[in-house]
Enzyme design. Structure first.
Site, mmCIF file in Angstrom:
data_model
loop_
_atom_site.group_PDB
_atom_site.id
_atom_site.type_symbol
_atom_site.label_atom_id
_atom_site.label_comp_id
_atom_site.label_asym_id
_atom_site.label_seq_id
_atom_site.Cartn_x
_atom_site.Cartn_y
_atom_site.Cartn_z
ATOM 1 C CG HIS A 239 -1.981 -0.992 1.216
ATOM 2 N ND1 HIS A 239 -3.040 -0.943 2.088
ATOM 3 C CD2 HIS A 239 -2.195 -2.081 0.425
ATOM 4 C CE1 HIS A 239 -3.860 -1.951 1.842
ATOM 5 N NE2 HIS A 239 -3.360 -2.657 0.842
ATOM 6 C CD GLU B 105 -1.854 4.322 3.381
ATOM 7 O OE1 GLU B 105 -2.998 4.637 3.709
ATOM 8 O OE2 GLU B 105 -1.608 3.467 2.496
ATOM 9 C CB CYS C 155 -6.401 -0.455 5.381
ATOM 10 S SG CYS C 155 -4.683 -1.035 5.221
ATOM 11 C CB CYS D 178 -1.852 1.560 6.378
ATOM 12 S SG CYS D 178 -1.503 0.846 4.745
#
Length: 154
Positions: free
Chosen positions: A57, A59, A87, A90
């Site tokens: 992801h 992040e 999420c 993260c």
């Protein structure tokens, strides 16, 4: 010196450019930048398809790059800007990295963990507190996602 809102908009605009990069690569368009003392430390954009890695992801990519840049897995006194609400994965990485502040653009009503579905940052069982600001450039951050998913459906 810029005020906080100007600064947040500046870095979110940068994150939106990274989200566009993910979109061009066929990934869900999310971008993230990690900043310390108003200087860019690292950047990331969604790459799970390209990297064959569910953890890639935006992040996480920015946190990984920042750890290498600063030679430390702890990232105190940093701010992470992300175009989408983090999420669970993260959020956990943000807490463990000791990031001071998270600023996100669009809320995620399905998996958001900074208030939309649950707020993992406010839980008192963590040994680190993260300051969270949401809705920065929310319309722009949400629009790139809406456009991406509309194109995918057509």
């Amino acid at each position: 010196m810029k005020d906080q809102d100007e600064n947040d908009n500046h870095w979110m605009q940068y994150a939106l450019q990274l989200a566009q990069r993910s979109r061009e690569q066929g990934e869900v368009p999310v971008g993230a930048v990690l900043v310390k003392d108003d200087e860019l430390v690292a950047e990331g954009w969604n790459q799970p398809i390209d990297k064959h890695d569910a953890t890639a992801h935006a992040e996480i990519m920015a946190i990984r790059a920042a750890g290498l840049a600063l030679q430390n897995y702890r990232l105190p006194d940093t701010t992470l800007y992300a175009t989408l609400e983090p999420c669970t994965m993260c959020a956990g990485a943000i807490v463990h990295a000791r990031i001071k502040r998270v600023v996100f653009g669009a809320p995620d009503p399905r998996t958001g963990t900074a208030g939309s579905v649950i707020d993992l940052f406010e839980k008192d069982y963590h040994n680190h507190r993260v300051e969270v600001s949401g809705g920065v450039m929310q319309a722009d951050c949400g629009q790139i996602l809406k456009d991406f998913f509309r194109e995918r459906r057509n």
